[in-house]
Write an enzyme that holds these catalytic residues in place. Sequence first.
Site, PDB file in Angstrom:
ATOM      1  N   ASP A  63       0.811  -1.219   0.000  1.00  0.00           N
ATOM      2  CA  ASP A  63       0.000   0.000   0.000  1.00  0.00           C
ATOM      3  C   ASP A  63       0.846   1.271   0.000  1.00  0.00           C
ATOM      4  O   ASP A  63       2.069   1.222   0.197  1.00  0.00           O
ATOM      5  CB  ASP A  63      -0.945  -0.003   1.215  1.00  0.00           C
ATOM      6  CG  ASP A  63      -0.261  -0.462   2.500  1.00  0.00           C
ATOM      7  OD1 ASP A  63       0.981  -0.462   2.551  1.00  0.00           O
ATOM      8  OD2 ASP A  63      -0.968  -0.819   3.454  1.00  0.00           O
ATOM      9  N   ASN A  68      -7.401  -2.799  14.186  1.00  0.00           N
ATOM     10  CA  ASN A  68      -8.786  -3.186  13.883  1.00  0.00           C
ATOM     11  C   ASN A  68      -8.838  -4.400  12.949  1.00  0.00           C
ATOM     12  O   ASN A  68      -9.872  -4.712  12.376  1.00  0.00           O
ATOM     13  CB  ASN A  68      -9.546  -2.005  13.272  1.00  0.00           C
ATOM     14  CG  ASN A  68      -8.890  -1.493  11.990  1.00  0.00           C
ATOM     15  OD1 ASN A  68      -7.941  -2.107  11.489  1.00  0.00           O
ATOM     16  ND2 ASN A  68      -9.388  -0.397  11.451  1.00  0.00           N
ATOM     17  N   HIS A 111      -7.038  -4.745  10.139  1.00  0.00           N
ATOM     18  CA  HIS A 111      -6.775  -4.499   8.717  1.00  0.00           C
ATOM     19  C   HIS A 111      -5.475  -5.148   8.270  1.00  0.00           C
ATOM     20  O   HIS A 111      -4.545  -5.308   9.056  1.00  0.00           O
ATOM     21  CB  HIS A 111      -6.848  -3.006   8.358  1.00  0.00           C
ATOM     22  CG  HIS A 111      -5.722  -2.149   8.822  1.00  0.00           C
ATOM     23  ND1 HIS A 111      -5.902  -1.017   9.587  1.00  0.00           N
ATOM     24  CD2 HIS A 111      -4.381  -2.228   8.611  1.00  0.00           C
ATOM     25  CE1 HIS A 111      -4.734  -0.451   9.808  1.00  0.00           C
ATOM     26  NE2 HIS A 111      -3.799  -1.162   9.240  1.00  0.00           N
ATOM     27  N   GLU A 165      -9.508  -2.031   5.255  1.00  0.00           N
ATOM     28  CA  GLU A 165     -10.161  -1.732   6.531  1.00  0.00           C
ATOM     29  C   GLU A 165     -11.392  -2.619   6.746  1.00  0.00           C
ATOM     30  O   GLU A 165     -11.899  -3.227   5.791  1.00  0.00           O
ATOM     31  CB  GLU A 165     -10.595  -0.255   6.526  1.00  0.00           C
ATOM     32  CG  GLU A 165      -9.434   0.745   6.468  1.00  0.00           C
ATOM     33  CD  GLU A 165      -8.759   0.951   7.818  1.00  0.00           C
ATOM     34  OE1 GLU A 165      -8.731   0.035   8.654  1.00  0.00           O
ATOM     35  OE2 GLU A 165      -8.237   2.065   8.034  1.00  0.00           O
TER      36      GLU A 165
HETATM   37  C1  GLP Z   1      -0.357   0.216   8.539  1.00  0.00           C
HETATM   38  C2  GLP Z   1       0.040  -0.592   7.298  1.00  0.00           C
HETATM   39  C3  GLP Z   1      -0.156  -2.077   7.530  1.00  0.00           C
HETATM   40  C4  GLP Z   1       0.482  -2.477   8.839  1.00  0.00           C
HETATM   41  C5  GLP Z   1      -0.196  -1.727   9.971  1.00  0.00           C
HETATM   42  C6  GLP Z   1       0.344  -2.104  11.340  1.00  0.00           C
HETATM   43  O1  GLP Z   1      -1.704   0.438   8.596  1.00  0.00           O
HETATM   44  N1  GLP Z   1      -0.708  -0.209   6.144  1.00  0.00           N
HETATM   45  O2  GLP Z   1       0.417  -2.794   6.437  1.00  0.00           O
HETATM   46  O3  GLP Z   1       0.368  -3.857   9.024  1.00  0.00           O
HETATM   47  O4  GLP Z   1       0.038  -0.349   9.760  1.00  0.00           O
HETATM   48  O5  GLP Z   1       1.437  -1.319  11.654  1.00  0.00           O
HETATM   49  P1  GLP Z   1       2.458  -1.616  12.810  1.00  0.00           P
HETATM   50  O6  GLP Z   1       3.279  -2.753  12.331  1.00  0.00           O
HETATM   51  O7  GLP Z   1       3.250  -0.360  12.955  1.00  0.00           O
HETATM   52  O8  GLP Z   1       1.669  -1.954  14.006  1.00  0.00           O
END
Ligand code: GLP
Length: 241
Positions: free
Chosen positions: A67, A134, A136, A141
Amino acid sequence: MKIYKLKTEEDASKKASEIIIKTIKNKEDCVLGLATGSTPLKTYQFLIDAYKNKKIDFSKVAAVNLDEYKGLSKDDPNSYSYFMDKHLFNQINIKNTNIPDGMEKDPVKACNTYQKTLNNLGPVDLQILGIGLNGHIGFNEPGTDFNEETHLVSLSKSTISANRRFFLKEEDVPKFAYTMGIKTIMKSKTILLIATGKNKKEILKESLTGPVTTNVPASILQTHENVIVIGDSESLEWYED
Ligand code: GLP
């Protein structure tokens, strides 16, 4: 589903890096699906170390990222493109890297272009995933149709506030992103979900043991035949080997 419960985040990251290295050793021109966020950072560091120690060659690997924020350029330190360059790509010998174009204002064009890239490269051999609070995956989402391909996302309040820590002001946090869809993620031959720390405990449990529902996007992983989950003693506290 194979679950590895490691003691620490360091151990979990080491294990994740070993699986990635094995995938590349088995197929030097493999397609790796990569994720951003704080979760894979240590894993990427282990990959960089392996490269520097001449244990792995990325020259034939193709990377596709999940993304990108809409409106952030490659030079913006908060863009995922910048993140990947800084934390991995600029430190290894990878040549073929792909990420949605955050600066493309036309969502249809941005998504079609990225989807074409994904289709041309073929199914991802190993897709790395983190998980949002959440549930995702990528930026899919809650409520996202499991059949979606690359699409524009209006980020949820919970995601915007989780991302707040990286930006100076609340209003700087992007509200939209382009993300690989769940349909493409599910076509990956193997999926490696990494989740560490106690704040991921509840959502990880719900995703892996609760009902499969679009309300918890990561729950779809229960239906994939080749998923590896790597966690630590905090995120997998509830799990008995
Ligand atoms: C963002 C990214 C996800 C990632 C998520 C969790 O939303 N788009 O790909 O998995 O954050 O992030 P973190 O690893 O910092 O908890």
